[in-house]
Design a protein around this motif. Structure first.
Motif, PDB file in Angstrom:
ATOM      1  N   ASP A 225       0.820  -1.212   0.000  1.00 54.27           N
ATOM      2  CA  ASP A 225       0.000   0.000   0.000  1.00 54.27           C
ATOM      3  C   ASP A 225       0.850   1.256   0.000  1.00 54.27           C
ATOM      4  OD1 ASP A 225      -2.457  -1.197  -0.133  1.00 54.27           O
ATOM      5  OD2 ASP A 225      -2.653  -1.424   2.029  1.00 54.27           O
ATOM      6  N   SER A 226       2.165   1.109   0.032  1.00 51.00           N
ATOM      7  CA  SER A 226       3.067   2.259  -0.017  1.00 51.00           C
ATOM      8  C   SER A 226       3.914   2.175  -1.273  1.00 51.00           C
ATOM      9  CB  SER A 226       3.981   2.278   1.218  1.00 51.00           C
ATOM     10  OG  SER A 226       3.217   2.431   2.398  1.00 51.00           O
ATOM     11  N   PRO A 227       4.287   3.327  -1.844  1.00 48.47           N
ATOM     12  CA  PRO A 227       5.139   3.289  -3.041  1.00 48.47           C
ATOM     13  C   PRO A 227       6.447   2.566  -2.750  1.00 48.47           C
ATOM     14  CG  PRO A 227       4.270   5.492  -2.666  1.00 48.47           C
ATOM     15  CD  PRO A 227       3.939   4.701  -1.454  1.00 48.47           C
ATOM     16  N   MET A 228       6.937   1.827  -3.720  1.00 50.14           N
ATOM     17  CA  MET A 228       8.169   1.064  -3.530  1.00 50.14           C
ATOM     18  C   MET A 228       9.367   1.729  -4.185  1.00 50.14           C
ATOM     19  SD  MET A 228       6.769  -2.859  -3.787  1.00 50.14           S
ATOM     20  CE  MET A 228       5.325  -2.532  -4.787  1.00 50.14           C
ATOM     21  N   ASP A 229       9.177   2.957  -4.703  1.00 51.85           N
ATOM     22  CA  ASP A 229      10.293   3.658  -5.346  1.00 51.85           C
ATOM     23  C   ASP A 229      11.362   4.040  -4.336  1.00 51.85           C
ATOM     24  OD1 ASP A 229       8.864   3.420  -7.638  1.00 51.85           O
ATOM     25  OD2 ASP A 229       8.030   5.440  -7.567  1.00 51.85           O
ATOM     26  N   GLY A 230      10.963   4.366  -3.120  1.00 57.68           N
ATOM     27  CA  GLY A 230      11.925   4.824  -2.132  1.00 57.68           C
ATOM     28  C   GLY A 230      12.658   3.705  -1.421  1.00 57.68           C
ATOM     29  N   ARG A 231      12.318   2.484  -1.692  1.00 60.09           N
ATOM     30  CA  ARG A 231      12.983   1.365  -1.028  1.00 60.09           C
ATOM     31  C   ARG A 231      14.304   1.065  -1.713  1.00 60.09           C
ATOM     32  NH1 ARG A 231       8.749  -1.109   1.927  1.00 60.09           N
ATOM     33  NH2 ARG A 231       6.701  -0.383   1.223  1.00 60.09           N
ATOM     34  N   ALA A 232      15.025   0.107  -1.105  1.00 64.86           N
ATOM     35  CA  ALA A 232      16.262  -0.347  -1.750  1.00 64.86           C
ATOM     36  C   ALA A 232      15.932  -0.884  -3.144  1.00 64.86           C
ATOM     37  CB  ALA A 232      16.915  -1.438  -0.910  1.00 64.86           C
ATOM     38  N   ALA A 233      16.781  -0.544  -4.109  1.00 66.96           N
ATOM     39  CA  ALA A 233      16.512  -0.927  -5.495  1.00 66.96           C
ATOM     40  C   ALA A 233      16.437  -2.442  -5.626  1.00 66.96           C
ATOM     41  CB  ALA A 233      17.603  -0.371  -6.401  1.00 66.96           C
ATOM     42  N   ILE A 234      15.368  -2.923  -6.249  1.00 71.08           N
ATOM     43  CA  ILE A 234      15.205  -4.361  -6.491  1.00 71.08           C
ATOM     44  C   ILE A 234      15.871  -4.675  -7.823  1.00 71.08           C
ATOM     45  CG2 ILE A 234      13.580  -6.244  -6.759  1.00 71.08           C
ATOM     46  CD1 ILE A 234      13.612  -5.034  -3.996  1.00 71.08           C
ATOM     47  N   GLN A 235      16.954  -5.431  -7.792  1.00 74.00           N
ATOM     48  CA  GLN A 235      17.722  -5.730  -8.980  1.00 74.00           C
ATOM     49  C   GLN A 235      17.359  -7.104  -9.537  1.00 74.00           C
ATOM     50  OE1 GLN A 235      19.657  -3.564 -10.417  1.00 74.00           O
ATOM     51  NE2 GLN A 235      19.469  -2.030  -8.797  1.00 74.00           N
ATOM     52  N   PRO A 236      17.453  -7.282 -10.862  1.00 73.61           N
ATOM     53  CA  PRO A 236      17.317  -8.638 -11.419  1.00 73.61           C
ATOM     54  C   PRO A 236      18.361  -9.551 -10.804  1.00 73.61           C
ATOM     55  CG  PRO A 236      17.308  -6.991 -13.150  1.00 73.61           C
ATOM     56  CD  PRO A 236      17.699  -6.274 -11.895  1.00 73.61           C
ATOM     57  N   LEU A 237      18.016 -10.819 -10.668  1.00 74.81           N
ATOM     58  CA  LEU A 237      18.892 -11.750  -9.968  1.00 74.81           C
ATOM     59  C   LEU A 237      19.037 -13.023 -10.783  1.00 74.81           C
ATOM     60  CD1 LEU A 237      19.125 -12.377  -6.249  1.00 74.81           C
ATOM     61  CD2 LEU A 237      18.634 -14.371  -7.671  1.00 74.81           C
ATOM     62  N   LEU A 238      20.262 -13.543 -10.833  1.00 65.34           N
ATOM     63  CA  LEU A 238      20.560 -14.750 -11.595  1.00 65.34           C
ATOM     64  C   LEU A 238      21.223 -15.761 -10.675  1.00 65.34           C
ATOM     65  CD1 LEU A 238      20.776 -16.187 -14.391  1.00 65.34           C
ATOM     66  CD2 LEU A 238      23.052 -15.186 -14.576  1.00 65.34           C
ATOM     67  N   THR A 239      20.608 -16.936 -10.538  1.00 61.15           N
ATOM     68  CA  THR A 239      21.251 -18.021  -9.790  1.00 61.15           C
ATOM     69  C   THR A 239      21.921 -18.952 -10.799  1.00 61.15           C
ATOM     70  OG1 THR A 239      19.195 -19.310  -9.825  1.00 61.15           O
ATOM     71  CG2 THR A 239      19.610 -17.927  -7.899  1.00 61.15           C
ATOM     72  N   MET A 240      23.148 -19.360 -10.490  1.00 57.97           N
ATOM     73  CA  MET A 240      23.912 -20.189 -11.414  1.00 57.97           C
ATOM     74  C   MET A 240      24.168 -21.561 -10.803  1.00 57.97           C
ATOM     75  SD  MET A 240      26.663 -17.665 -13.234  1.00 57.97           S
ATOM     76  CE  MET A 240      27.639 -17.485 -11.746  1.00 57.97           C
ATOM     77  N   ASN A 241      24.059 -22.572 -11.646  1.00 55.06           N
ATOM     78  CA  ASN A 241      24.302 -23.955 -11.241  1.00 55.06           C
ATOM     79  C   ASN A 241      25.213 -24.576 -12.288  1.00 55.06           C
ATOM     80  OD1 ASN A 241      24.176 -26.358  -9.905  1.00 55.06           O
ATOM     81  ND2 ASN A 241      21.987 -26.667 -10.178  1.00 55.06           N
ATOM     82  N   ASP A 242      25.810 -25.725 -11.976  1.00 53.07           N
ATOM     83  CA  ASP A 242      26.606 -26.403 -13.005  1.00 53.07           C
ATOM     84  C   ASP A 242      25.669 -27.074 -14.012  1.00 53.07           C
ATOM     85  OD1 ASP A 242      25.794 -28.977 -12.006  1.00 53.07           O
ATOM     86  OD2 ASP A 242      27.278 -28.753 -10.413  1.00 53.07           O
ATOM     87  N   ASP A 243      26.230 -27.671 -15.065  1.00 49.50           N
ATOM     88  CA  ASP A 243      25.410 -28.234 -16.143  1.00 49.50           C
ATOM     89  C   ASP A 243      25.202 -29.732 -15.988  1.00 49.50           C
ATOM     90  OD1 ASP A 243      27.975 -28.998 -16.612  1.00 49.50           O
ATOM     91  OD2 ASP A 243      27.980 -28.551 -18.755  1.00 49.50           O
ATOM     92  N   ALA A 244      25.294 -30.237 -14.737  1.00 46.29           N
ATOM     93  CA  ALA A 244      25.109 -31.675 -14.528  1.00 46.29           C
ATOM     94  C   ALA A 244      23.717 -32.123 -14.970  1.00 46.29           C
ATOM     95  CB  ALA A 244      25.339 -32.026 -13.051  1.00 46.29           C
ATOM     96  N   TYR A 245      22.703 -31.261 -14.733  1.00 47.33           N
ATOM     97  CA  TYR A 245      21.343 -31.640 -15.108  1.00 47.33           C
ATOM     98  C   TYR A 245      21.215 -31.758 -16.621  1.00 47.33           C
ATOM     99  CZ  TYR A 245      16.263 -31.476 -15.483  1.00 47.33           C
ATOM    100  OH  TYR A 245      14.963 -31.756 -15.774  1.00 47.33           O
ATOM    101  N   VAL A 246      21.823 -30.820 -17.352  1.00 44.23           N
ATOM    102  CA  VAL A 246      21.772 -30.865 -18.818  1.00 44.23           C
ATOM    103  C   VAL A 246      22.511 -32.099 -19.336  1.00 44.23           C
ATOM    104  CG1 VAL A 246      22.406 -29.653 -20.938  1.00 44.23           C
ATOM    105  CG2 VAL A 246      21.583 -28.371 -18.970  1.00 44.23           C
ATOM    106  N   LEU A 247      23.680 -32.383 -18.746  1.00 40.14           N
ATOM    107  CA  LEU A 247      24.431 -33.569 -19.169  1.00 40.14           C
ATOM    108  C   LEU A 247      23.639 -34.837 -18.879  1.00 40.14           C
ATOM    109  CD1 LEU A 247      28.007 -32.593 -17.953  1.00 40.14           C
ATOM    110  CD2 LEU A 247      27.069 -32.442 -20.262  1.00 40.14           C
ATOM    111  N   THR A 248      22.936 -34.851 -17.740  1.00 41.32           N
ATOM    112  CA  THR A 248      22.103 -36.013 -17.425  1.00 41.32           C
ATOM    113  C   THR A 248      20.981 -36.166 -18.441  1.00 41.32           C
ATOM    114  OG1 THR A 248      22.594 -35.767 -15.070  1.00 41.32           O
ATOM    115  CG2 THR A 248      20.657 -37.081 -15.646  1.00 41.32           C
TER     116      THR A 248
END
Length: 478
Positions: A225-248
């Motif tokens: 219910d409050s504007p979120m512009d004044g909050r800490a900037a919400i940045q895009p986020l990327l989680t990285m994993n190895d490619d074991a699942y793709v190899l499987t």
């Protein structure tokens, strides 16, 4: 049952992610864990110094993540008592607590700065009621972080009650909150180039056009219910994993292709066997017809034999009868050959069934071995972590021991100097006492002198002498 056995006792249900579950393929579990953690890492940007409610916390890894992000307090609840027991045993954090509770029992007015509700709303029937309860549990200016999977043509799993589209969930939130900000989550395949594992990425190079909200796997909303512009900037986020699942997956695709080729070859063999059986069936029908014909001919032969004794003109018939007997013998040989073919086919089918059974048994043994290997890998990882902890403790104790030895050495040095210092202190005290005695003696002498008769008699003379020195200027310092 020891602690490790209890920690691993919660299995994979097909919906709830349980990291390290022994009955879930490890690379698949890691891939799903990566998806879920990404949402918590995204919401953790709002968790610092916040009181957080984690609705439908599952086994608790997300609640712990929020606690590690600096939350003042985190309460995670789930309807499953087994999941909460697992969370308490495996995901402890001083700021985090867990309890068993239904989402429809959220108490209003608890006063939370942040509520997370990830992959839960599609599991419940009273969706609007739960959103109302969450709204009532937020403080003024509090934020709701909620997610749901993109609906497909067919429902994803029987665990889901109702899967909502982007527009439907956005509308429900907009009806309750003044500000609603949409985000999306897309599962990506990444390749990293760098010198070491990065904590932050400054540059991304998309090589696919399918990384936008139109191709999202999950919809995520922040509502307040409050504007979120004044909050800490919400940045895009990327989680990285190895490619074991793709190899499987690639390995599984190879196995499936080989199995497909084997099945195609088997189908071809069965088709040939089918054609052979059809030919054998046609031969069997022909032989049956010939047998019936032979029976008729035999009846005719009996009649012809009786007539042959009385009618020499029937010799031609006797010749024909002999030919028919030869045909009958050939048909008997063919029938015997057909029986042999049928027995051979039956033996082949039996051997095929045995081979198929052996293949299934070997597959079961391989699955058991893979599960055991996964359990051993998990145990190895746990032991490695324990060994690292012991090593760190030994390093810390070594540092503490070195500091203690340094302190003991310093204390011993100070102790060696103590007698000399005490001697100097004693000498100084003696000198001080002597000086104090001389001062007291001088003060007493001066007092007696000032009280004497001669001092009183000469007082006017001293005054005249001081005055004359002032008048003549002799009192001024040279």
């Amino acid at each position: 049952m020891d602690e490790q056995e209890i920690a691993l006792s919660l299995g994979f249900t097909g919906e709830r992610i349980v990291p390290g579950a022994p009955d879930c393929e490890p690379t698949f579990a890691q891939k799903m864990f990566q998806e879920h953690v990404a949402r918590y890492a995204f919401a953790a940007q709002l968790a610092a110094d916040a009181d957080v409610l984690d609705v439908g916390c599952g086994v608790g890894y997300g609640s712990q993540w929020l606690g590690k992000a600096g939350a003042r307090s985190v309460l995670g609840f789930d309807i499953s008592a087994d999941a909460i027991d697992h969370a308490r045993m495996n995901y402890f954090h001083p700021a985090v607590s867990f309890k068993v509770q239904d989402a429809t029992a959220i108490e209003p007015g608890d006063g939370y700065d942040l509520v997370t509700c990830f992959e839960l709303i599609e599991h419940i029937e009273e969706q609007e009621h739960v959103l109302d309860l969450i709204k009532g549990a937020l403080r003024e200016g509090g934020v709701l972080a909620i997610s749901t999977p993109r609906p497909l043509d067919d429902i994803r799993t029987h665990f889901h009650v109702h899967e909502m589209s982007f527009e439907e969930l956005y509308g429900l939130l907009k009806a309750r909150f003044l500000y609603v900000e949409p985000y999306f989550q897309v599962n990506c395949f990444t390749s990293l180039v760098g010198r070491e594992r990065p904590e932050k990425l400054e540059r991304l190079v998309p090589v696919s056009e399918r990384i936008d909200i139109d191709h999202a796997d999950y919809f995520i909303f922040l509502a307040s219910d409050s504007p979120m512009d004044g909050r800490a900037a919400i940045q895009p986020l990327l989680t990285m994993n190895d490619d074991a699942y793709v190899l499987t997956l690639e390995k599984d695709v190879g196995v499936l292709r080989q199995a497909e080729n084997d099945h195609i070859a088997r189908i071809a063999d069965l088709e040939q066997e089918k054609q052979a059986l059809a030919q054998s069936a046609e031969q069997g029908q022909a032989i049956s017809a010939l047998i019936q014909e032979v029976s008729v001919l035999r009846s005719s032969v009996g009649a012809f034999s009786e007539m042959a004794g009385r009618e020499p003109a029937l010799s031609a018939v006797q010749q024909e009868l002999a030919a028919l007997r030869g045909s009958l013998s050939a048909m008997a040989d063919a029938r015997a050959e057909l029986d042999s073919v049928r027995r051979s086919l039956l033996e082949t089918q039996q051997r095929t069934a045995e081979v198929e059974h052996e293949r299934y048994r070997a597959q079961a043994q391989r699955d058991d071995a893979e599960r055991e290997a996964a359990s051993l890998r998990l145990e190895h990882a746990r032991l490695a972590a324990d060994l690292d902890a012991v090593r760190r403790a030994l390093v810390e104790q070594g540092a503490q021991l070195a500091a203690a030895q340094t302190e003991v050495h310093a204390q011993r040095t100070d102790a060696a100097r103590l007698p000399e210092a005490m001697a100097r202190t004693g000498a100084l005290e003696s000198e001080i006492n002597a000086l104090r005695y001389r001062v007291e003696y001088a003060e007493a002498t001066l007092t007696r002198f000032r009280r004497s008769f001669s001092w009183s008699i000469t007082r006017p003379l001293r005054w005249v002498w001081r005055t004359s020195r002032k008048i003549t200027g002799r009192s001024q310092p040279r």
